[in-house]
Design an enzyme around this catalytic site. Structure first.
Site, PDB file in Angstrom:
ATOM      1  N   GLN A 162       0.795  -1.271   0.039  1.00  0.00           N
ATOM      2  CA  GLN A 162       0.169   0.123   0.139  1.00  0.00           C
ATOM      3  C   GLN A 162       1.131   1.430  -0.077  1.00  0.00           C
ATOM      4  O   GLN A 162       1.811   0.932   1.067  1.00  0.00           O
ATOM      5  CB  GLN A 162      -0.384   0.127   0.930  1.00  0.00           C
ATOM      6  CG  GLN A 162      -1.880  -0.932   1.069  1.00  0.00           C
ATOM      7  CD  GLN A 162      -0.691  -2.288   2.090  1.00  0.00           C
ATOM      8  OE1 GLN A 162      -0.473  -2.758   2.100  1.00  0.00           O
ATOM      9  NE2 GLN A 162      -2.517  -3.256   2.189  1.00  0.00           N
TER      10      GLN A 162
ATOM     11  N   GLN B 114      -0.856   0.544  -5.742  1.00  0.00           N
ATOM     12  CA  GLN B 114      -1.745  -0.324  -4.674  1.00  0.00           C
ATOM     13  C   GLN B 114      -2.206   0.233  -3.701  1.00  0.00           C
ATOM     14  O   GLN B 114      -1.264   1.247  -3.267  1.00  0.00           O
ATOM     15  CB  GLN B 114      -1.558  -1.606  -4.079  1.00  0.00           C
ATOM     16  CG  GLN B 114      -2.700  -2.213  -2.870  1.00  0.00           C
ATOM     17  CD  GLN B 114      -2.056  -3.357  -2.291  1.00  0.00           C
ATOM     18  OE1 GLN B 114      -0.846  -3.747  -2.967  1.00  0.00           O
ATOM     19  NE2 GLN B 114      -3.292  -4.456  -1.819  1.00  0.00           N
ATOM     20  N   ASP B 115      -3.913   0.238  -4.112  1.00  0.00           N
ATOM     21  CA  ASP B 115      -4.246   2.053  -3.205  1.00  0.00           C
ATOM     22  C   ASP B 115      -3.303   3.183  -3.607  1.00  0.00           C
ATOM     23  O   ASP B 115      -3.324   4.481  -2.591  1.00  0.00           O
ATOM     24  CB  ASP B 115      -3.819   1.714  -1.483  1.00  0.00           C
ATOM     25  CG  ASP B 115      -4.142   0.258  -0.627  1.00  0.00           C
ATOM     26  OD1 ASP B 115      -5.085  -0.315  -1.311  1.00  0.00           O
ATOM     27  OD2 ASP B 115      -4.574   0.181   0.284  1.00  0.00           O
TER      28      ASP B 115
ATOM     29  N   ASP C 176      -6.825  -2.583  -6.128  1.00  0.00           N
ATOM     30  CA  ASP C 176      -8.205  -1.717  -4.670  1.00  0.00           C
ATOM     31  C   ASP C 176      -7.483  -0.458  -5.101  1.00  0.00           C
ATOM     32  O   ASP C 176      -6.772   0.688  -4.191  1.00  0.00           O
ATOM     33  CB  ASP C 176      -7.684  -2.157  -3.403  1.00  0.00           C
ATOM     34  CG  ASP C 176      -7.545  -3.453  -3.763  1.00  0.00           C
ATOM     35  OD1 ASP C 176      -8.702  -3.914  -3.939  1.00  0.00           O
ATOM     36  OD2 ASP C 176      -6.784  -4.341  -2.434  1.00  0.00           O
TER      37      ASP C 176
ATOM     38  N   ARG D 219     -14.312  -5.162  -5.612  1.00  0.00           N
ATOM     39  CA  ARG D 219     -14.377  -6.779  -4.492  1.00  0.00           C
ATOM     40  C   ARG D 219     -14.706  -5.854  -3.199  1.00  0.00           C
ATOM     41  O   ARG D 219     -13.981  -4.791  -2.555  1.00  0.00           O
ATOM     42  CB  ARG D 219     -12.828  -7.565  -4.757  1.00  0.00           C
ATOM     43  CG  ARG D 219     -11.610  -6.677  -3.941  1.00  0.00           C
ATOM     44  CD  ARG D 219     -10.414  -7.777  -3.725  1.00  0.00           C
ATOM     45  NE  ARG D 219      -9.093  -7.274  -3.246  1.00  0.00           N
ATOM     46  CZ  ARG D 219      -8.058  -7.646  -3.135  1.00  0.00           C
ATOM     47  NH1 ARG D 219      -8.166  -8.686  -2.553  1.00  0.00           N
ATOM     48  NH2 ARG D 219      -7.125  -7.156  -2.737  1.00  0.00           N
TER      49      ARG D 219
END
Length: 529
Positions: free
Chosen positions: A326, A348-349, A370, A446
């Site tokens: 992250q 990511q993130d 994500d 998700r």
């Protein structure tokens, strides 16, 4: 320790006979919560209620219970900090400090809600109480990673009780908003998954026209050369802005690359970041959870708390890379915030739309896992959502969920709405995808938490979107309680015939529930075209 700590020891189950002795108004109100027994046991001991209380008085009593127990929770976390100073523990100290901040934000939002409800500002109260509950659960989640003392364990248990009280107060506010003063008609919170859509006002197009506030006079300027009258860093300009401002304070960030972490405090309201264009004005950082003491929340290159934040014509990126997991580019807890013509880049993130009501217009968001996540009520209009390759070893293949919404309670008025957006990959990613589509799969989202909510309306979904559409988080977590919806999307990836059974096509008669007007009350604060 304050006497209210005794509420921690109240029984979790309240006898039905005792429940029947409650005034009918209170019993009906408690029946509209997720935890009616705990509601009855706590409110029955409140000294804040008169005989035959009104629905608003019951709600305010519930808010008072949450607020007072929140003060106790803060004192317990402070005790953890004090203990960590005596026997140094870096991780426990960091978690407790983050927890103290979160509980402070929670307390602030409850206070605003308590003032707003008598004035009829129920939608505002719902947004603020949704965030207040989020901060409490976030505090508790942070402590679980340092739960190595009895003190931490007891605090986590108390926070569990606190979130029940806060959830119940929020549920009552939702019931009041939906059903008015007739407490007999109040019901526990329901979602679209239960076949329930709240009443939506207005008719016609799902999307209303919007415009960004006209450029106003620049108050301060940031430039790389530090010329006379010019701040060298964005953070220095933020610190020069007044606190609690009721008018816009415009910071012009001239073209250049600014390597810094920027923090906009909760007191810095109505701040405007005005750049010279995407790719020209760039704020860049490289913090990530791969570094000691850095959480996902504080890895952000730019983190904003003050309400009414506006950003326009700039790029914010995090260059930490995928090997450190992250690494947030932009994090926002700013209610009524407007982000226009901005670009966000990470892996990511990328974009942490953490809480409250946010509006993104004509933005570019790039990442791979994500990369749009949080528990806010965020509306994305005319945005380009682009998947990037995993730079470590892109040939190995990957699974890329675009969104991970984190709603934990069905009463929270949160979710992600994407309208008129393009979902595609960068040129580099699409080259890999077309070479081997089965190795590089992309999903709309998700469920990070049980009541995750995300919808795509009138969006162009390109070939990279998997035919199943959505992917699980872990096992069946959230699959029976989330709401994932699509409405009149188009493009190669929009074919819904093979979508997972736990996603939905939004009924046409309910599509307007996700308008800017209804979902984030944007007609009240986003200037119309």
């Amino acid at each position: 320790m304050p006497s209210l700590l005794l509420l921690f020891f109240l029984p979790l189950h309240f006898s039905s006979a005792a429940h029947q002795t409650l005034p009918p108004e209170i019993a009906a109100a408690c029946n509209a919560t997720r935890f009616p027994d705990q509601c009855a046991s706590s409110i029955s001991q409140s000294n804040r209620l008169l005989q035959n209380p009104t629905p608003l008085q019951i709600i305010q009593a519930a808010l008072y219970l949450s607020s007072e127990n929140l003060k106790t929770a803060k004192s317990m976390v402070k005790a953890i900090l004090d203990s960590a100073e005596k026997i140094p523990n870096r991780n426990r100290t960091a978690a407790a400090l983050s927890c103290m901040d979160a509980l402070g934000y929670s307390e602030y939002r409850i206070s605003l809600s308590n003032d707003a409800i008598p004035l009829g500002r129920i939608k505002d109260a719902r947004a603020w109480l949704s965030a207040s509950l989020l901060y409490q659960t976030g505090c508790r989640s942070g402590l679980k990673y340092v739960n190595d003392t009895h003190e931490v364990d007891q605090t986590m248990s108390f926070l569990d009780n606190l979130t029940v009280l806060s959830s119940n107060a929020l549920s009552m506010v939702v019931a009041y908003d939906n059903f008015g003063n007739e407490t007999a008609a109040w019901l526990p919170p329901r979602t679209e998954r239960d076949g329930f859509w709240e009443h939506s006002s207005g008719t016609g197009e799902v999307v209303r026209g919007v415009r960004i506030p006209a450029k106003t006079e620049v108050n301060v300027t940031v430039c790389k050369d530090g010329s006379e009258g010019c701040y060298r860093t964005v953070q220095a300009a933020v610190e020069a802005a007044p606190g609690e401002s009721a008018v816009r304070f415009v910071i012009h960030i001239k073209e250049g690359v600014y390597e810094e972490s920027v923090r906009v405090g909760i007191e810095k309201k109505n701040l405007v970041f005005l750049g010279d264009g995407m790719g020209k004005t760039v704020i860049t950082g490289s913090l990530s959870v791969g570094q000691p003491g850095i959480s996902t929340y504080n890895s952000a290159t730019v983190g904003v708390l003050g309400d009414g934040f506006i950003a326009s014509e700039l790029t914010i990126q995090n260059t930490a890379g995928p090997d450190v997991h992250q690494a947030v580019a932009f994090r926002s807890d700013s209610d009524l915030s407007i982000i226009h013509n901005c670009e966000f880049i990470s892996n990511q993130d990328t974009l942490y739309a953490h809480s409250l009501r946010q509006f993104y217009n004509s933005c570019r968001i790039l990442g791979n896992v994500d990369f749009i996540f949080g528990n806010s009520a965020s509306f994305f209009l005319n945005c380009h959502i682009l998947v990037r390759p995993h730079p470590l070893n892109p040939q190995l293949g990957d699974e890329n969920p675009i969104t991970a919404h984190g709603r934990t309670d069905p009463a929270q008025s949160t979710g992600f709405v994407f309208q008129n957006c393009l979902l595609n990959g960068t040129e580099e990613f699409m080259a890999l995808y077309y070479a081997n589509p089965q190795r590089h799969r992309t999903f709309l989202g998700r469920p990070w938490k049980e009541y995750s909510r995300t919808v795509f309306i009138h969006c162009e979904l390109e070939a990279l979107v998997s035919s199943s559409g959505w992917m699980p988080w872990s096992g069946d977590i959230g699959l029976n309680t989330l709401y994932y919806g699509e409405f009149e999307n188009f493009g190669t990836g929009s074919n819904s015939s093979k979508r997972v059974a736990w996603s939905n096509q939004i009924p046409a008669e309910h599509a307007f529930s996700y308008s800017i007007q209804n979902f984030i009350q944007g007609n009240e604060w986003i200037p119309s075209s």
